[in-house]
Motif scaffolding. Structure first.
Motif, PDB file in Angstrom:
ATOM      1  N   HIS A  40      47.648  40.651  76.070  1.00  0.00           N
ATOM      2  CA  HIS A  40      47.707  42.109  75.986  1.00  0.00           C
ATOM      3  C   HIS A  40      49.139  42.583  75.769  1.00  0.00           C
ATOM      4  CE1 HIS A  40      46.493  46.208  76.605  1.00  0.00           C
ATOM      5  NE2 HIS A  40      47.443  46.366  77.521  1.00  0.00           N
ATOM      6  N   GLY A  41      49.327  43.406  74.740  1.00  0.00           N
ATOM      7  CA  GLY A  41      50.629  43.966  74.449  1.00  0.00           C
ATOM      8  C   GLY A  41      51.523  43.063  73.609  1.00  0.00           C
ATOM      9  N   GLU A  42      51.051  41.859  73.263  1.00  0.00           N
ATOM     10  CA  GLU A  42      51.841  40.939  72.457  1.00  0.00           C
ATOM     11  C   GLU A  42      51.274  40.922  71.046  1.00  0.00           C
ATOM     12  OE1 GLU A  42      52.215  37.090  74.273  1.00  0.00           O
ATOM     13  OE2 GLU A  42      52.375  37.979  76.260  1.00  0.00           O
ATOM     14  N   PHE A  43      52.137  41.187  70.051  1.00  0.00           N
ATOM     15  CA  PHE A  43      51.695  41.267  68.659  1.00  0.00           C
ATOM     16  C   PHE A  43      52.617  40.464  67.767  1.00  0.00           C
ATOM     17  CE2 PHE A  43      50.277  45.256  70.618  1.00  0.00           C
ATOM     18  CZ  PHE A  43      48.932  45.224  70.312  1.00  0.00           C
ATOM     19  N   GLU A  44      52.077  40.057  66.638  1.00  0.00           N
ATOM     20  CA  GLU A  44      52.851  39.431  65.562  1.00  0.00           C
ATOM     21  C   GLU A  44      52.825  40.400  64.385  1.00  0.00           C
ATOM     22  OE1 GLU A  44      54.470  36.638  65.858  1.00  0.00           O
ATOM     23  OE2 GLU A  44      53.604  35.951  67.748  1.00  0.00           O
ATOM     24  N   THR A  45      53.912  40.462  63.629  1.00  0.00           N
ATOM     25  CA  THR A  45      53.973  41.319  62.446  1.00  0.00           C
ATOM     26  C   THR A  45      53.623  40.487  61.223  1.00  0.00           C
ATOM     27  OG1 THR A  45      55.705  42.629  63.467  1.00  0.00           O
ATOM     28  CG2 THR A  45      55.418  42.865  61.098  1.00  0.00           C
ATOM     29  N   VAL A  46      52.704  40.989  60.397  1.00  0.00           N
ATOM     30  CA  VAL A  46      52.283  40.277  59.195  1.00  0.00           C
ATOM     31  C   VAL A  46      53.402  40.385  58.150  1.00  0.00           C
ATOM     32  CG1 VAL A  46      50.566  40.162  57.342  1.00  0.00           C
ATOM     33  CG2 VAL A  46      49.862  40.786  59.657  1.00  0.00           C
ATOM     34  N   PRO A  47      53.889  39.230  57.646  1.00  0.00           N
ATOM     35  CA  PRO A  47      54.955  39.275  56.635  1.00  0.00           C
ATOM     36  C   PRO A  47      54.401  39.653  55.261  1.00  0.00           C
ATOM     37  CG  PRO A  47      54.339  37.004  57.080  1.00  0.00           C
ATOM     38  CD  PRO A  47      53.548  37.864  58.035  1.00  0.00           C
ATOM     39  N   ASP A  48      55.299  40.089  54.368  1.00  0.00           N
ATOM     40  CA  ASP A  48      54.908  40.403  52.992  1.00  0.00           C
ATOM     41  C   ASP A  48      54.870  39.091  52.210  1.00  0.00           C
ATOM     42  OD1 ASP A  48      54.302  41.572  50.607  1.00  0.00           O
ATOM     43  OD2 ASP A  48      56.313  42.366  50.241  1.00  0.00           O
ATOM     44  N   ALA A  57      53.951  30.830  51.582  1.00  0.00           N
ATOM     45  CA  ALA A  57      53.120  31.724  52.398  1.00  0.00           C
ATOM     46  C   ALA A  57      52.651  31.014  53.659  1.00  0.00           C
ATOM     47  CB  ALA A  57      51.923  32.212  51.584  1.00  0.00           C
ATOM     48  N   GLU A  58      52.245  29.752  53.524  1.00  0.00           N
ATOM     49  CA  GLU A  58      51.771  28.995  54.686  1.00  0.00           C
ATOM     50  C   GLU A  58      52.889  28.816  55.711  1.00  0.00           C
ATOM     51  OE1 GLU A  58      49.039  25.084  55.569  1.00  0.00           O
ATOM     52  OE2 GLU A  58      50.311  25.062  53.784  1.00  0.00           O
ATOM     53  N   LEU A  59      54.105  28.516  55.253  1.00  0.00           N
ATOM     54  CA  LEU A  59      55.238  28.358  56.174  1.00  0.00           C
ATOM     55  C   LEU A  59      55.547  29.670  56.900  1.00  0.00           C
ATOM     56  CD1 LEU A  59      57.695  26.140  54.106  1.00  0.00           C
ATOM     57  CD2 LEU A  59      56.488  25.518  56.199  1.00  0.00           C
ATOM     58  N   GLU A  60      55.565  30.770  56.166  1.00  0.00           N
ATOM     59  CA  GLU A  60      55.853  32.063  56.799  1.00  0.00           C
ATOM     60  C   GLU A  60      54.788  32.436  57.821  1.00  0.00           C
ATOM     61  OE1 GLU A  60      57.141  35.497  54.672  1.00  0.00           O
ATOM     62  OE2 GLU A  60      58.180  34.291  53.163  1.00  0.00           O
ATOM     63  N   LEU A  61      53.530  32.150  57.503  1.00  0.00           N
ATOM     64  CA  LEU A  61      52.459  32.463  58.455  1.00  0.00           C
ATOM     65  C   LEU A  61      52.559  31.589  59.697  1.00  0.00           C
ATOM     66  CD1 LEU A  61      49.467  33.114  56.050  1.00  0.00           C
ATOM     67  CD2 LEU A  61      50.744  34.782  57.373  1.00  0.00           C
ATOM     68  N   ILE A  86      48.539  37.493  45.286  1.00  0.00           N
ATOM     69  CA  ILE A  86      48.540  38.808  44.638  1.00  0.00           C
ATOM     70  C   ILE A  86      48.029  39.902  45.579  1.00  0.00           C
ATOM     71  CG2 ILE A  86      48.422  37.977  42.274  1.00  0.00           C
ATOM     72  CD1 ILE A  86      45.435  38.502  42.269  1.00  0.00           C
ATOM     73  N   ASP A  87      47.388  39.497  46.683  1.00  0.00           N
ATOM     74  CA  ASP A  87      46.905  40.485  47.649  1.00  0.00           C
ATOM     75  C   ASP A  87      46.718  39.803  48.997  1.00  0.00           C
ATOM     76  OD1 ASP A  87      46.070  42.990  48.539  1.00  0.00           O
ATOM     77  OD2 ASP A  87      43.975  42.624  48.030  1.00  0.00           O
ATOM     78  N   GLN A  88      46.823  40.571  50.057  1.00  0.00           N
ATOM     79  CA  GLN A  88      46.623  40.032  51.401  1.00  0.00           C
ATOM     80  C   GLN A  88      45.952  41.070  52.275  1.00  0.00           C
ATOM     81  OE1 GLN A  88      50.954  39.600  52.084  1.00  0.00           O
ATOM     82  NE2 GLN A  88      50.586  40.578  54.054  1.00  0.00           N
ATOM     83  N   ASP A  89      45.199  40.558  53.251  1.00  0.00           N
ATOM     84  CA  ASP A  89      44.515  41.435  54.200  1.00  0.00           C
ATOM     85  C   ASP A  89      44.606  40.801  55.575  1.00  0.00           C
ATOM     86  OD1 ASP A  89      42.963  43.624  55.095  1.00  0.00           O
ATOM     87  OD2 ASP A  89      41.162  42.374  55.046  1.00  0.00           O
ATOM     88  N   PRO A  90      45.192  41.425  56.551  1.00  0.00           N
ATOM     89  CA  PRO A  90      45.773  42.755  56.603  1.00  0.00           C
ATOM     90  C   PRO A  90      47.088  42.827  55.820  1.00  0.00           C
ATOM     91  CG  PRO A  90      45.823  41.698  58.771  1.00  0.00           C
ATOM     92  CD  PRO A  90      45.175  40.764  57.844  1.00  0.00           C
ATOM     93  N   LYS A  91      47.479  44.050  55.479  1.00  0.00           N
ATOM     94  CA  LYS A  91      48.674  44.296  54.676  1.00  0.00           C
ATOM     95  C   LYS A  91      49.942  43.946  55.463  1.00  0.00           C
ATOM     96  CE  LYS A  91      46.493  46.046  51.160  1.00  0.00           C
ATOM     97  NZ  LYS A  91      46.268  45.170  50.038  1.00  0.00           N
ATOM     98  N   SER A  92      51.038  43.766  54.739  1.00  0.00           N
ATOM     99  CA  SER A  92      52.305  43.421  55.393  1.00  0.00           C
ATOM    100  C   SER A  92      52.751  44.557  56.312  1.00  0.00           C
ATOM    101  CB  SER A  92      53.380  43.126  54.343  1.00  0.00           C
ATOM    102  OG  SER A  92      53.634  44.274  53.578  1.00  0.00           O
ATOM    103  N   GLY A  93      53.401  44.166  57.404  1.00  0.00           N
ATOM    104  CA  GLY A  93      53.881  45.142  58.376  1.00  0.00           C
ATOM    105  C   GLY A  93      52.873  45.481  59.457  1.00  0.00           C
ATOM    106  N   THR A  94      51.627  45.037  59.290  1.00  0.00           N
ATOM    107  CA  THR A  94      50.589  45.311  60.288  1.00  0.00           C
ATOM    108  C   THR A  94      50.827  44.452  61.532  1.00  0.00           C
ATOM    109  OG1 THR A  94      49.027  45.703  58.481  1.00  0.00           O
ATOM    110  CG2 THR A  94      48.084  45.347  60.663  1.00  0.00           C
TER     111      THR A  94
END
Length: 184
Positions: A40-48, A57-61, A86-94
């Motif tokens: 609870h209260g701990e989040f990761e930010t999705v990279p672009d 992409a795999e390394l960044e994730l 070319i696209d990701q879900d959820p979007k970067s910054g989420t």
């Protein structure tokens, strides 16, 4: 013992108080367990990841404690390299929880191939709309002596004749040979 005497007795009140205390203690324990188990209260930010290769992409994730899930794509985008995101879900910054799956849509190696329709003896107008609907491009128009004006006599791609049923990549340029309305 009557019902009213039972409801006002000390034994009944003790049982009610014990039940309320038990519910409060169990609720407190459950809330603490949920807080610990769900981070609870701990989040990761999705990279672009847009425009990056699969390995990058795999390394960044992995660095962000996220999981990659690849989705197929039939939508080739010439602005991006082959097999890049070319696209990701959820979007970067989420902000997402740890180990969340990030769905990536990859750029295929090229446009998919489409069957060339039978357009011989059809009007230029019909041929043009049919080819454009299939996302082909109309190239050079060549006229030949034939009594049918603007009737398709043949198709070619990069100087090579093509026939109905041949497969060409989407957005290919197709040249048309048309009749000029003069007798041969």
């Amino acid at each position: 013992m009557s019902l009213i005497k039972f409801l006002t007795s000390k034994d009944f009140l003790k049982q009610i108080i014990l039940a309320i205390i038990a519910v409060v203690v169990i609720s407190f324990i459950m809330l603490q367990w949920l807080k610990a188990s769900t981070n609870h209260g701990e989040f990761e930010t999705v990279p672009d990841l847009t425009g990056k290769s699969i390995s990058v992409a795999e390394l960044e994730l992995k660095d962000n404690n996220l999981v990659m899930q690849i989705q197929d794509s039939a939508n080739f985008n010439p602005d991006y390299p082959k097999f890049s995101v070319i696209d990701q879900d959820p979007k970067s910054g989420t902000k997402v929880k740890e180990n969340r799956k990030i769905y990536l849509t990859l750029n295929p190696s090229g446009y998919r191939k489409i069957l060339v329709p039978n357009l011989e003896d059809k009007t230029f107008r019909l041929a043009k709309s049919t080819l454009e609907a299939l996302e082909f491009n109309i190239g050079k128009l060549t006229y030949k002596d034939n009594i049918g004006k603007d009737i398709v006599l043949g198709l070619s791609h990069k100087g090579q004749p093509i026939k109905p049923g041949d497969k060409l990549p989407k957005t290919s340029v197709i040249d048309l040979v048309l009749g000029n309305g003069n007798r041969p």
